[in-house]
Design a protein around this motif. Structure first.
Motif, mmCIF file in Angstrom:
data_model
loop_
_atom_site.group_PDB
_atom_site.id
_atom_site.type_symbol
_atom_site.label_atom_id
_atom_site.label_comp_id
_atom_site.label_asym_id
_atom_site.label_seq_id
_atom_site.Cartn_x
_atom_site.Cartn_y
_atom_site.Cartn_z
ATOM 1 N N GLY A 1 39.667 24.187 -52.071
ATOM 2 C CA GLY A 1 39.746 24.779 -50.767
ATOM 3 C C GLY A 1 38.266 25.649 -50.229
ATOM 4 O O GLY A 1 37.797 24.999 -49.158
ATOM 5 N N VAL A 2 37.857 26.160 -51.423
ATOM 6 C CA VAL A 2 36.394 26.801 -51.181
ATOM 7 C C VAL A 2 35.396 25.732 -50.793
ATOM 8 O O VAL A 2 34.483 25.637 -49.962
ATOM 9 N N LEU A 3 35.464 24.714 -51.657
ATOM 10 C CA LEU A 3 34.332 23.427 -51.638
ATOM 11 C C LEU A 3 34.564 22.860 -50.480
ATOM 12 O O LEU A 3 33.409 22.420 -49.754
ATOM 13 N N LEU A 4 35.712 22.431 -49.843
ATOM 14 C CA LEU A 4 36.005 21.580 -48.793
ATOM 15 C C LEU A 4 35.608 22.506 -47.464
ATOM 16 O O LEU A 4 34.887 22.033 -46.653
ATOM 17 N N CYS A 5 35.625 23.919 -47.416
ATOM 18 C CA CYS A 5 35.034 24.752 -46.591
ATOM 19 C C CYS A 5 33.602 24.690 -46.479
ATOM 20 O O CYS A 5 32.884 24.566 -45.464
ATOM 21 N N LEU A 6 32.859 24.577 -47.743
ATOM 22 C CA LEU A 6 31.499 24.443 -47.863
ATOM 23 C C LEU A 6 31.063 23.086 -47.389
ATOM 24 O O LEU A 6 30.047 23.000 -46.690
ATOM 25 N N CYS A 7 31.777 22.179 -47.537
ATOM 26 C CA CYS A 7 31.392 20.791 -47.089
ATOM 27 C C CYS A 7 31.857 20.695 -45.595
ATOM 28 O O CYS A 7 30.745 20.004 -44.716
ATOM 29 N N ALA A 8 32.635 21.542 -44.877
ATOM 30 C CA ALA A 8 33.008 21.775 -43.537
ATOM 31 C C ALA A 8 31.629 22.253 -42.848
ATOM 32 O O ALA A 8 31.077 22.124 -41.848
ATOM 33 N N ALA A 9 30.962 23.315 -43.498
ATOM 34 C CA ALA A 9 29.969 23.993 -43.089
ATOM 35 C C ALA A 9 28.761 23.089 -42.993
ATOM 36 O O ALA A 9 27.999 23.096 -42.156
ATOM 37 N N LEU A 10 28.450 22.236 -44.160
ATOM 38 C CA LEU A 10 27.361 21.315 -44.155
ATOM 39 C C LEU A 10 27.638 20.203 -43.103
ATOM 40 O O LEU A 10 26.487 19.939 -42.619
ATOM 41 N N ALA A 11 28.777 19.985 -43.013
ATOM 42 C CA ALA A 11 29.181 18.724 -41.845
ATOM 43 C C ALA A 11 28.671 19.438 -40.456
ATOM 44 O O ALA A 11 27.969 18.729 -39.704
ATOM 45 N N ASN A 12 29.044 20.647 -40.268
ATOM 46 C CA ASN A 12 28.601 21.159 -38.970
ATOM 47 C C ASN A 12 27.260 21.226 -38.717
ATOM 48 O O ASN A 12 26.556 21.139 -37.738
ATOM 49 N N ALA A 13 26.562 21.753 -40.067
ATOM 50 C CA ALA A 13 25.138 22.051 -39.671
ATOM 51 C C ALA A 13 24.290 20.612 -39.551
ATOM 52 O O ALA A 13 23.412 20.658 -38.718
ATOM 53 N N VAL A 14 24.620 19.707 -40.370
ATOM 54 C CA VAL A 14 23.915 18.316 -39.940
ATOM 55 C C VAL A 14 24.322 17.934 -38.623
ATOM 56 O O VAL A 14 23.546 17.107 -37.950
ATOM 57 N N GLY A 15 25.642 17.992 -38.295
ATOM 58 C CA GLY A 15 25.855 17.562 -36.831
ATOM 59 C C GLY A 15 24.869 18.350 -35.762
ATOM 60 O O GLY A 15 24.511 17.757 -34.713
ATOM 61 N N VAL A 16 24.704 19.443 -36.046
ATOM 62 C CA VAL A 16 24.089 20.246 -34.889
ATOM 63 C C VAL A 16 22.432 19.952 -35.187
ATOM 64 O O VAL A 16 22.000 19.695 -33.834
ATOM 65 N N VAL A 17 21.929 19.606 -36.187
ATOM 66 C CA VAL A 17 20.591 19.156 -36.303
ATOM 67 C C VAL A 17 20.613 17.705 -35.527
ATOM 68 O O VAL A 17 19.545 17.370 -34.777
ATOM 69 N N LEU A 18 21.359 16.779 -35.997
ATOM 70 C CA LEU A 18 21.371 15.476 -35.158
ATOM 71 C C LEU A 18 21.687 15.592 -33.739
ATOM 72 O O LEU A 18 21.098 14.788 -32.885
ATOM 73 N N MET B 1 35.937 18.815 -38.980
ATOM 74 C CA MET B 1 37.419 19.103 -38.749
ATOM 75 C C MET B 1 38.295 18.820 -39.655
ATOM 76 O O MET B 1 39.210 19.576 -40.037
ATOM 77 N N VAL B 2 38.023 17.618 -40.137
ATOM 78 C CA VAL B 2 39.026 17.033 -41.369
ATOM 79 C C VAL B 2 38.863 17.942 -42.662
ATOM 80 O O VAL B 2 39.774 18.370 -43.249
ATOM 81 N N ALA B 3 37.495 18.397 -42.943
ATOM 82 C CA ALA B 3 37.201 19.264 -44.065
ATOM 83 C C ALA B 3 37.899 20.553 -43.886
ATOM 84 O O ALA B 3 38.267 21.125 -44.811
ATOM 85 N N LEU B 4 37.727 21.067 -42.707
ATOM 86 C CA LEU B 4 38.007 22.706 -42.393
ATOM 87 C C LEU B 4 39.757 22.505 -42.595
ATOM 88 O O LEU B 4 40.375 23.352 -43.299
ATOM 89 N N ASN B 5 40.209 21.501 -41.994
ATOM 90 C CA ASN B 5 41.779 21.525 -42.065
ATOM 91 C C ASN B 5 42.308 21.323 -43.479
ATOM 92 O O ASN B 5 43.386 22.019 -43.873
ATOM 93 N N ALA B 6 41.347 20.632 -44.299
ATOM 94 C CA ALA B 6 41.890 20.372 -45.757
ATOM 95 C C ALA B 6 41.428 21.456 -46.349
ATOM 96 O O ALA B 6 42.595 22.061 -47.275
ATOM 97 N N GLY B 7 40.646 22.295 -45.992
ATOM 98 C CA GLY B 7 40.503 23.467 -46.744
ATOM 99 C C GLY B 7 41.246 24.625 -46.441
ATOM 100 O O GLY B 7 41.606 25.301 -47.314
ATOM 101 N N GLU B 8 41.777 24.728 -45.287
ATOM 102 C CA GLU B 8 42.679 25.720 -45.031
ATOM 103 C C GLU B 8 44.093 25.447 -45.400
ATOM 104 O O GLU B 8 44.931 25.995 -45.288
#
Length: 332
Positions: free
Chosen positions: A168-185, A98-105
């Motif tokens: 902003g693009v890089l932050l959205c990519l970081c948000a997608a990565l954090a989301n993916a790792v969270g789902v796997v965990l 959420m923090v990364a997505l908010n910063a990206g937007e």
């Protein structure tokens, strides 16, 4: 439902031979609309709240609502074995995402953010292949290449907007990565606790991780207009607590595979709502790059049909907004 009316789907789950349950479809549509609206509200709140403060406020509201729902259902505390996955997914999925997505937007428009975030399922599949030993099918690798090309196109299309847009693009990519790792965990935690327990205490874990932004939240709420503060409440109640609940309801009545395809509508809705309410529309090249990202995800999901007609070992998690729901999915 009679046994004759049931069948095993390609996702290895039981579904209705007569088609999706009407209430499941309605619940999925509500979920997609709420997840899409989250991108618009986040973008609209950027002028009043910092990324961390907005994430903390949203998580505090969501945690309160989910805790009440858990108490009403008599859920109780999850077992000890589930806590590593709950805490890890909560910190990354609810907090960092959420923090990364908010910063990206704050740097790119809502439609562009939604298009980039939707590469999450490919990242989940890659992490699943590595950490959960699920393998790396050729269609997954092909889809990753297509989506990566799309992300590059999006980045190049925004290069004229200066360094802020690229960040902003890089932050959205970081948000997608954090989301993916969270789902796997989260996946191992769901073997020991109920989806509602995992979601509720995951949101609480994310809120605890965002507590360093508490002072900023209090300060900014005191200065922000009431309408902006209500937007935080909206994010916590609707795209988080309610949308996760309706998604779980939808998946419980059909398959994750069928419902997962509905989330492809999220970026389309975000682009439309962004134009309608914010007057923002991604450029043509950005849209083409975003479509490549979505196409890559579609290619990666073809593996079950392309490799074998046999049922898959289990459902594949989906990723909007961002955070994904009690059942495998992706919340925003």
């Amino acid at each position: 439902m009679s046994r004759q009316a049931e069948r095993t789907t390609a996702d290895g789950e039981t579904g209705s031979a007569s088609g999706p349950d009407g209430r499941a479809v309605a619940a999925a549509l509500v979920t997609v609309l709420l997840w899409a609206s989250a991108f618009i509200v986040i973008r609209n709140s950027a002028g009043y709240f910092g990324p961390g403060a907005l994430a903390l406020g949203r998580l505090l509201v969501a945690s309160a609502v989910l805790s009440v729902l858990l108490l009403v259902r008599g859920g109780g505390f999850p077992p000890r074995e589930a806590w590593p996955g709950i805490a890890g997914s909560g910190v990354l999925w609810f907090g960092a995402y959420m923090v990364a997505l908010n910063a990206g937007e704050q740097r790119v428009d809502a439609g562009t953010a939604a298009l980039i975030i939707n590469i999450g399922p490919i990242l989940m599949a890659l992490l699943g292949g590595w950490l959960l030993k699920e393998g790396f099918p050729r269609t997954l690798m092909a889809g990753m290449a297509v989506s990566f090309t799309g992300a590059v196109v999006v980045g190049l299309s925004l290069s004229g907007g200066g360094q802020s847009s690229l960040i902003g693009v890089l932050l959205c990519l970081c948000a997608a990565l954090a989301n993916a790792v969270g789902v796997v965990l989260q996946k191992p935690a769901l073997q020991h606790a109920t989806p509602m327990q995992v979601t509720t205490f995951g949101a609480l874990s994310g809120a605890v991780a965002c507590l360093p932004f508490a002072g900023q939240l209090v300060s900014q709420v005191s200065r922000a207009p009431a309408a902006a503060t209500l937007q935080i409440v909206y994010l916590g109640v609707f795209p988080t607590a309610l949308a996760f609940t309706t998604w779980a309801h939808a998946v419980s009545r059909t398959t994750v595979g069928k419902m997962g395809t509905t989330t492809y509508a999220v970026p389309v809705l975000v682009v439309f709502l962004s134009w309608l309410f914010l007057g923002e529309v991604p450029g043509l090249l950005t849209l083409c790059g975003g479509l490549l990202c979505l196409s890559g995800v579609a290619v990666s999901r073809m593996r079950g049909r392309a490799l074998s007609p046999a049922p898959e070992a289990g459902p594949r998690s989906r990723a909007a907004g961002q955070p994904v729901a009690p059942a495998p999915g992706r919340g925003k």
